[in-house]
Write a protein that holds these residues in place. Structure first.
Motif, PDB file in Angstrom:
ATOM      1  N   VAL A  71     -16.399 -13.199  29.095  1.00  0.00           N
ATOM      2  CA  VAL A  71     -15.089 -13.330  28.468  1.00  0.00           C
ATOM      3  C   VAL A  71     -15.040 -14.627  27.968  1.00  0.00           C
ATOM      4  O   VAL A  71     -15.296 -15.707  28.765  1.00  0.00           O
ATOM      5  CB  VAL A  71     -14.182 -13.284  29.757  1.00  0.00           C
ATOM      6  N   VAL A  72     -14.654 -14.766  26.992  1.00  0.00           N
ATOM      7  CA  VAL A  72     -14.136 -15.971  26.391  1.00  0.00           C
ATOM      8  C   VAL A  72     -12.810 -15.828  26.363  1.00  0.00           C
ATOM      9  O   VAL A  72     -11.960 -15.100  25.565  1.00  0.00           O
ATOM     10  CB  VAL A  72     -14.603 -16.280  24.853  1.00  0.00           C
ATOM     11  N   ALA A  73     -11.858 -16.634  27.112  1.00  0.00           N
ATOM     12  CA  ALA A  73     -10.340 -16.521  27.486  1.00  0.00           C
ATOM     13  C   ALA A  73      -9.915 -17.551  26.396  1.00  0.00           C
ATOM     14  O   ALA A  73     -10.054 -18.510  25.990  1.00  0.00           O
ATOM     15  CB  ALA A  73     -10.036 -16.892  28.580  1.00  0.00           C
ATOM     16  N   PRO A  74      -8.835 -16.981  25.691  1.00  0.00           N
ATOM     17  CA  PRO A  74      -8.100 -17.831  24.685  1.00  0.00           C
ATOM     18  C   PRO A  74      -7.444 -19.039  25.547  1.00  0.00           C
ATOM     19  O   PRO A  74      -7.178 -18.987  26.509  1.00  0.00           O
ATOM     20  CB  PRO A  74      -6.964 -17.119  24.219  1.00  0.00           C
ATOM     21  N   ALA A  75      -7.105 -20.067  24.542  1.00  0.00           N
ATOM     22  CA  ALA A  75      -6.398 -21.206  25.127  1.00  0.00           C
ATOM     23  C   ALA A  75      -4.963 -20.731  25.736  1.00  0.00           C
ATOM     24  O   ALA A  75      -4.706 -19.410  25.130  1.00  0.00           O
ATOM     25  CB  ALA A  75      -6.098 -22.371  24.002  1.00  0.00           C
ATOM     26  N   GLY A  82      -8.420 -15.253  32.196  1.00  0.00           N
ATOM     27  CA  GLY A  82      -7.696 -15.644  31.263  1.00  0.00           C
ATOM     28  C   GLY A  82      -6.438 -14.550  30.975  1.00  0.00           C
ATOM     29  O   GLY A  82      -6.043 -14.433  29.847  1.00  0.00           O
ATOM     30  N   THR A  83      -6.069 -13.539  31.984  1.00  0.00           N
ATOM     31  CA  THR A  83      -5.408 -12.361  31.693  1.00  0.00           C
ATOM     32  C   THR A  83      -3.957 -12.837  32.197  1.00  0.00           C
ATOM     33  O   THR A  83      -3.022 -11.870  32.217  1.00  0.00           O
ATOM     34  CB  THR A  83      -5.710 -11.150  32.525  1.00  0.00           C
ATOM     35  N   THR A  84      -3.669 -13.699  32.579  1.00  0.00           N
ATOM     36  CA  THR A  84      -2.383 -14.417  33.028  1.00  0.00           C
ATOM     37  C   THR A  84      -1.594 -15.108  31.721  1.00  0.00           C
ATOM     38  O   THR A  84      -2.586 -16.183  31.199  1.00  0.00           O
ATOM     39  CB  THR A  84      -2.163 -15.145  33.892  1.00  0.00           C
ATOM     40  N   VAL A  85      -0.715 -14.622  30.921  1.00  0.00           N
ATOM     41  CA  VAL A  85      -0.162 -15.130  29.951  1.00  0.00           C
ATOM     42  C   VAL A  85       1.269 -15.424  30.307  1.00  0.00           C
ATOM     43  O   VAL A  85       2.018 -14.638  30.414  1.00  0.00           O
ATOM     44  CB  VAL A  85      -0.158 -14.259  28.773  1.00  0.00           C
ATOM     45  N   LEU A  86       1.558 -16.727  30.216  1.00  0.00           N
ATOM     46  CA  LEU A  86       2.953 -17.366  30.680  1.00  0.00           C
ATOM     47  C   LEU A  86       3.334 -18.516  29.777  1.00  0.00           C
ATOM     48  O   LEU A  86       2.759 -19.508  29.697  1.00  0.00           O
ATOM     49  CB  LEU A  86       2.850 -17.769  32.290  1.00  0.00           C
ATOM     50  N   TYR A 127      14.159 -18.926  31.353  1.00  0.00           N
ATOM     51  CA  TYR A 127      13.207 -18.129  32.066  1.00  0.00           C
ATOM     52  C   TYR A 127      11.927 -18.472  31.249  1.00  0.00           C
ATOM     53  O   TYR A 127      11.847 -18.997  30.340  1.00  0.00           O
ATOM     54  CB  TYR A 127      13.417 -16.717  32.322  1.00  0.00           C
ATOM     55  N   LYS A 128      10.841 -18.043  32.009  1.00  0.00           N
ATOM     56  CA  LYS A 128       9.504 -18.082  31.289  1.00  0.00           C
ATOM     57  C   LYS A 128       9.171 -16.529  31.025  1.00  0.00           C
ATOM     58  O   LYS A 128       9.515 -15.632  31.580  1.00  0.00           O
ATOM     59  CB  LYS A 128       8.244 -18.539  32.296  1.00  0.00           C
ATOM     60  N   LEU A 129       8.269 -16.477  29.892  1.00  0.00           N
ATOM     61  CA  LEU A 129       7.803 -15.075  29.531  1.00  0.00           C
ATOM     62  C   LEU A 129       6.509 -15.083  29.725  1.00  0.00           C
ATOM     63  O   LEU A 129       5.769 -15.526  29.721  1.00  0.00           O
ATOM     64  CB  LEU A 129       8.008 -15.024  27.919  1.00  0.00           C
ATOM     65  N   SER A 130       6.178 -13.687  30.230  1.00  0.00           N
ATOM     66  CA  SER A 130       4.860 -13.232  30.807  1.00  0.00           C
ATOM     67  C   SER A 130       4.508 -12.090  29.878  1.00  0.00           C
ATOM     68  O   SER A 130       5.480 -11.194  29.960  1.00  0.00           O
ATOM     69  CB  SER A 130       4.639 -13.093  32.391  1.00  0.00           C
ATOM     70  N   PHE A 131       3.086 -11.971  29.591  1.00  0.00           N
ATOM     71  CA  PHE A 131       2.748 -10.632  28.974  1.00  0.00           C
ATOM     72  C   PHE A 131       1.711 -10.041  29.532  1.00  0.00           C
ATOM     73  O   PHE A 131       0.692 -10.708  30.037  1.00  0.00           O
ATOM     74  CB  PHE A 131       2.444 -10.927  27.691  1.00  0.00           C
ATOM     75  N   THR A 132       1.719  -8.838  29.685  1.00  0.00           N
ATOM     76  CA  THR A 132       0.539  -7.930  29.786  1.00  0.00           C
ATOM     77  C   THR A 132       0.446  -6.898  28.948  1.00  0.00           C
ATOM     78  O   THR A 132       1.180  -6.010  28.815  1.00  0.00           O
ATOM     79  CB  THR A 132       0.471  -7.437  31.539  1.00  0.00           C
ATOM     80  N   LEU A 157      -3.122 -16.333  20.155  1.00  0.00           N
ATOM     81  CA  LEU A 157      -2.594 -17.312  21.516  1.00  0.00           C
ATOM     82  C   LEU A 157      -3.520 -18.637  21.678  1.00  0.00           C
ATOM     83  O   LEU A 157      -3.139 -19.465  22.005  1.00  0.00           O
ATOM     84  CB  LEU A 157      -2.786 -16.376  22.529  1.00  0.00           C
ATOM     85  N   ASN A 158      -4.776 -18.368  21.136  1.00  0.00           N
ATOM     86  CA  ASN A 158      -5.567 -19.599  20.921  1.00  0.00           C
ATOM     87  C   ASN A 158      -5.212 -20.586  20.262  1.00  0.00           C
ATOM     88  O   ASN A 158      -5.522 -21.788  20.340  1.00  0.00           O
ATOM     89  CB  ASN A 158      -7.283 -19.132  20.726  1.00  0.00           C
TER      90      ASN A 158
END
Length: 266
Positions: A71-75, A82-86, A127-132, A157-158
């Motif tokens: 896996v190459v996770a985006p910045a 890297g599956t948590t996007v907050l 609030y913060k935004l999170s995405f799955t 996202l990177n």
């Protein structure tokens, strides 16, 4: 003609006939050898073709290979693979979590109606935004558009969280979101066309290379797995406020009411 001459003629005729028969026999033998050789070559060619087809059939698809790739996770991601996007700088503990699929028409409708208000609450620090993000519609409908779009969203996202949000809005827009039954997002050229409407991504070679090379394909597969493993998400979009699933709002007013009911106020 004398008797001797007649006998000699008969003998010569027999010799000519014998020689001709031998030549015919040799020609027939050569012909049989050629047929056997060609048949053998044909059998080998067919066997080779079958063997090649079997090998090709057993080769993993692009996305099957991606599922097992490094896996190459985006910045701008965190957590395992890297599956948590907050996204957001809220000083509060409030989190709005969106579960979506790129091909989902209801997600597109939600984005077109309420997406701007959702993003504004994050920008205002409420609030913060999170995405799955998932890709189950590829399985349900056939195709690979959800996976390909998710990989492209990783490339956005990177670049930046803002590029990600703007690109997601563009993909879900009335102008560019395709019918659920079509698979436009499977085309890199289409994803890049949509990206060129986003300032941060327009003619961005690094972004385009990541889309075309599938840099974030493996990340997309891990993100999809994370979506699939979320037990209380049954459809898209699913919206959680502070980890509690809410009824999907259909208007900005309903969204503001949902926030108020969750104790999030200006």
């Amino acid at each position: 003609m004398s008797k001797r001459n007649s006998q000699a003629a008969k003998t010569a005729a027999r010799e000519r006939l014998r020689a001709e028969r031998e030549r015919e026999a040799r020609r027939a033998k050569v012909k049989r050898q050629i047929i056997v050789a060609c048949s053998a070559v044909g059998v080998l060619a067919v066997a080779g073709g079958i063997g090649y087809a079997v090998v090709q059939t057993n080769q993993p698809s692009k996305w099957e290979a991606a599922a097992d790739a490094e896996v190459v996770a985006p910045a701008n991601t965190s957590g395992k693979n890297g599956t948590t996007v907050l996204i957001g700088d809220s000083k509060s503990d409030n989190v709005v979590h969106l579960y979506e699929d790129p091909r989902c028409p209801a997600c597109a409708s939600f984005e077109q109606t309420i997406g701007e208000a959702v993003n504004k609450g994050m920008e205002d620090g409420d609030y913060k935004l999170s995405f799955t993000l998932g890709t189950f519609l590829d399985g349900n409908l056939g195709g690979e558009g959800s996976k390909n779009a998710l990989s492209a969203l990783g490339a956005a996202l990177n670049v930046s969280p803002e590029a990600f949000l703007d690109y997601k809005a563009a993909l879900y827009s009335a102008e560019y979101h395709p019918q659920e039954s079509t698979d436009e997002f499977a085309k890199d050229s289409y994803l890049i066309k949509v990206a060129n409407t986003v300032d941060a991504l327009k003619n961005n070679k690094k972004f385009q290379d990541a889309v075309e090379k599938g840099t974030y394909d493996a990340w997309a597969m891990k993100m999809s797995d994370s979506f699939d493993n979320t037990k209380d998400v049954k459809s898209t979009p699913t919206i959680k406020i502070n980890d509690k699933v809410i009824e999907n709002p259909s208007t900005v007013a309903e969204w503001e009411t949902a926030l108020k009911n969750a104790g999030i106020t200006k």
